[in-house]
Scaffold this motif. Sequence first.
Motif, PDB file in Angstrom:
ATOM      1  N   PRO A   1       7.533   0.503 -21.698  1.00 32.67           N
ATOM      2  CA  PRO A   1       8.576   1.267 -20.850  1.00 32.67           C
ATOM      3  C   PRO A   1       8.598   0.722 -19.640  1.00 32.67           C
ATOM      4  CG  PRO A   1       7.150   2.822 -22.011  1.00 32.67           C
ATOM      5  CD  PRO A   1       6.533   1.544 -22.397  1.00 32.67           C
ATOM      6  N   LYS A   2       9.824   0.207 -19.275  1.00 31.97           N
ATOM      7  CA  LYS A   2      10.231  -0.032 -18.007  1.00 31.97           C
ATOM      8  C   LYS A   2       9.780   1.205 -16.849  1.00 31.97           C
ATOM      9  CE  LYS A   2      14.006  -1.991 -15.120  1.00 31.97           C
ATOM     10  NZ  LYS A   2      15.489  -2.184 -15.098  1.00 31.97           N
ATOM     11  N   ARG A   3       9.330   0.740 -15.625  1.00 29.57           N
ATOM     12  CA  ARG A   3       8.942   1.552 -14.554  1.00 29.57           C
ATOM     13  C   ARG A   3       9.885   2.781 -14.521  1.00 29.57           C
ATOM     14  NH1 ARG A   3       4.168   0.759 -12.033  1.00 29.57           N
ATOM     15  NH2 ARG A   3       3.145  -1.253 -12.275  1.00 29.57           N
ATOM     16  N   PHE A   4       9.510   3.896 -14.311  1.00 26.65           N
ATOM     17  CA  PHE A   4      10.412   4.985 -14.198  1.00 26.65           C
ATOM     18  C   PHE A   4      10.172   5.584 -12.704  1.00 26.65           C
ATOM     19  CE2 PHE A   4      11.444   9.600 -14.677  1.00 26.65           C
ATOM     20  CZ  PHE A   4      12.577   9.668 -14.699  1.00 26.65           C
ATOM     21  N   ASP A   5      11.345   6.079 -11.906  1.00 31.24           N
ATOM     22  CA  ASP A   5      11.007   6.838 -10.839  1.00 31.24           C
ATOM     23  C   ASP A   5      10.903   8.211 -10.899  1.00 31.24           C
ATOM     24  OD1 ASP A   5      11.133   7.614  -8.095  1.00 31.24           O
ATOM     25  OD2 ASP A   5      12.849   6.242  -7.520  1.00 31.24           O
ATOM     26  N   ALA A   6       9.742   8.691 -10.614  1.00 29.13           N
ATOM     27  CA  ALA A   6       9.561  10.205 -10.778  1.00 29.13           C
ATOM     28  C   ALA A   6      10.203  11.089 -10.097  1.00 29.13           C
ATOM     29  CB  ALA A   6       7.999  10.313 -10.476  1.00 29.13           C
TER      30      ALA A   6
ATOM     31  N   ASN B   1      -6.043  11.975 -17.824  1.00 31.99           N
ATOM     32  CA  ASN B   1      -7.078  12.008 -16.901  1.00 31.99           C
ATOM     33  C   ASN B   1      -7.496  10.550 -16.716  1.00 31.99           C
ATOM     34  OD1 ASN B   1      -7.127  14.687 -16.772  1.00 31.99           O
ATOM     35  ND2 ASN B   1      -8.602  14.832 -18.655  1.00 31.99           N
ATOM     36  N   ASN B   2      -7.347   9.581 -17.722  1.00 37.24           N
ATOM     37  CA  ASN B   2      -7.814   8.102 -17.451  1.00 37.24           C
ATOM     38  C   ASN B   2      -6.437   7.199 -17.165  1.00 37.24           C
ATOM     39  OD1 ASN B   2      -6.664   8.568 -20.295  1.00 37.24           O
ATOM     40  ND2 ASN B   2      -8.002   7.045 -20.960  1.00 37.24           N
ATOM     41  N   LEU B   3      -5.746   7.836 -16.398  1.00 33.91           N
ATOM     42  CA  LEU B   3      -4.671   6.924 -15.769  1.00 33.91           C
ATOM     43  C   LEU B   3      -5.047   5.823 -15.238  1.00 33.91           C
ATOM     44  CD1 LEU B   3      -1.416   7.160 -15.871  1.00 33.91           C
ATOM     45  CD2 LEU B   3      -1.689   7.961 -13.516  1.00 33.91           C
ATOM     46  N   ILE B   4      -4.421   4.541 -15.866  1.00 30.66           N
ATOM     47  CA  ILE B   4      -4.848   3.247 -15.640  1.00 30.66           C
ATOM     48  C   ILE B   4      -4.032   2.930 -14.097  1.00 30.66           C
ATOM     49  CG2 ILE B   4      -4.997   0.577 -15.948  1.00 30.66           C
ATOM     50  CD1 ILE B   4      -4.843   1.649 -18.925  1.00 30.66           C
ATOM     51  N   THR B   5      -5.045   2.647 -13.116  1.00 28.45           N
ATOM     52  CA  THR B   5      -4.437   2.469 -11.752  1.00 28.45           C
ATOM     53  C   THR B   5      -5.226   1.494 -10.914  1.00 28.45           C
ATOM     54  OG1 THR B   5      -5.835   4.352 -10.622  1.00 28.45           O
ATOM     55  CG2 THR B   5      -3.686   5.060 -11.423  1.00 28.45           C
ATOM     56  N   VAL B   6      -4.756   0.725 -10.125  1.00 27.35           N
ATOM     57  CA  VAL B   6      -5.226  -0.406  -9.241  1.00 27.35           C
ATOM     58  C   VAL B   6      -5.077   0.311  -7.850  1.00 27.35           C
ATOM     59  CG1 VAL B   6      -3.466  -1.803  -9.486  1.00 27.35           C
ATOM     60  CG2 VAL B   6      -5.787  -2.504  -8.420  1.00 27.35           C
ATOM     61  N   GLY B   7      -5.974   0.870  -7.015  1.00 22.74           N
ATOM     62  CA  GLY B   7      -5.861   1.002  -5.807  1.00 22.74           C
ATOM     63  C   GLY B   7      -4.896   2.479  -5.518  1.00 22.74           C
ATOM     64  N   GLY B   8      -4.867   3.250  -6.749  1.00 20.68           N
ATOM     65  CA  GLY B   8      -3.922   4.387  -6.948  1.00 20.68           C
ATOM     66  C   GLY B   8      -2.485   4.078  -7.516  1.00 20.68           C
ATOM     67  N   ALA B   9      -2.137   2.709  -7.627  1.00 19.61           N
ATOM     68  CA  ALA B   9      -0.965   2.200  -8.143  1.00 19.61           C
ATOM     69  C   ALA B   9      -1.262   2.171  -9.702  1.00 19.61           C
ATOM     70  CB  ALA B   9      -0.646   1.009  -7.543  1.00 19.61           C
ATOM     71  N   THR B  10      -0.057   2.557 -10.471  1.00 13.75           N
ATOM     72  CA  THR B  10      -0.238   2.400 -11.726  1.00 13.75           C
ATOM     73  C   THR B  10      -0.032   0.925 -12.247  1.00 13.75           C
ATOM     74  OG1 THR B  10       2.117   3.010 -12.052  1.00 13.75           O
ATOM     75  CG2 THR B  10       0.501   4.829 -12.241  1.00 13.75           C
ATOM     76  N   MET B  11      -0.647   0.619 -13.664  1.00 11.44           N
ATOM     77  CA  MET B  11      -0.530  -0.824 -13.801  1.00 11.44           C
ATOM     78  C   MET B  11       0.311  -0.687 -15.245  1.00 11.44           C
ATOM     79  SD  MET B  11      -3.914  -3.090 -13.598  1.00 11.44           S
ATOM     80  CE  MET B  11      -5.131  -1.987 -14.398  1.00 11.44           C
ATOM     81  N   SER B  12       1.127  -1.611 -15.476  1.00 11.74           N
ATOM     82  CA  SER B  12       1.771  -1.584 -16.584  1.00 11.74           C
ATOM     83  C   SER B  12       1.090  -2.607 -17.568  1.00 11.74           C
ATOM     84  CB  SER B  12       3.272  -2.418 -16.516  1.00 11.74           C
ATOM     85  OG  SER B  12       3.277  -3.771 -16.059  1.00 11.74           O
TER      86      SER B  12
ATOM     87  N   ARG C   1       5.026   7.213  -8.121  1.00 18.53           N
ATOM     88  CA  ARG C   1       6.007   7.648  -8.497  1.00 18.53           C
ATOM     89  C   ARG C   1       6.438   6.580  -9.346  1.00 18.53           C
ATOM     90  NH1 ARG C   1      10.511   5.311  -6.241  1.00 18.53           N
ATOM     91  NH2 ARG C   1       9.884   4.473  -3.819  1.00 18.53           N
ATOM     92  N   ARG C   2       6.224   5.569  -9.413  1.00 18.23           N
ATOM     93  CA  ARG C   2       6.846   4.188  -9.976  1.00 18.23           C
ATOM     94  C   ARG C   2       5.865   4.269 -11.210  1.00 18.23           C
ATOM     95  NH1 ARG C   2       5.909   2.510  -4.952  1.00 18.23           N
ATOM     96  NH2 ARG C   2       7.937   1.827  -3.730  1.00 18.23           N
TER      97      ARG C   2
END
Length: 235
Positions: free
Chosen positions: A123-128, A142-153, A192-193
Amino acid sequence: SGAGGMVAAIRAHDLGLTSLVIEKTDKFGGTSAMSGGGIWVPNTDQSKKAGFKDSPEEALAYVKAASKGLVPESRIRAYLENALKVYRWLDENTHLHYLVVPKYPDYYAWLPGAKAGYRTMEPKRFDARLLKDEIKHLRIPNNLITVGGATMSQIDAYVIVGKQPGWQLLVMWRMLSYWTDLRWRLKSKLDRRMSLGTAMAASLRASMLDRKIPLWLETPFEDLTVEDGRVAGVL
């Protein structure tokens, strides 16, 4: 209220029917929202524009080999033909847009017709912000993949985890975009991205909101109502 249920509701609405989505929990999205959000669609316009060589015959050979004769060829052909139609319809009629992933190989790489990439899409990034208050009802893994808080695709993960050229700049850019998003930081720690399954679920819910399709949370399915041999409703 997973991806399948929401897509069905949206499509039914657009065909002139009245839709209602029910969900037994207090959050929408189900396991779809907790997944990578990927779909497997060979021979897309995106892969062709990128110059990737694929064919319906190779895709058919791959799925036939992977399914080991357990799935009728007619059903495999139906999937390969209609997956393209579904992907294009979603792209043209909903907030859910997919990007082809160049470096995501078919799982059974040794089978006939397998390819090293360009068949899996994410999915393309979506603006929450488009979900407004409905965002609080989205299931967040709960295990949302992030780097420094930012989500990764998936594409980000390939570059960063594999330490491909430019991975450090990508990490810095994702973190900078996250921490400088001050207005949203005051509201939520969530990026939000959105990406992956959360982007898929949020995009579809936003498409339902556009159509005013109701979603009833904490509404477990109990039984079917059958009248004169046909399903007339649910309890």
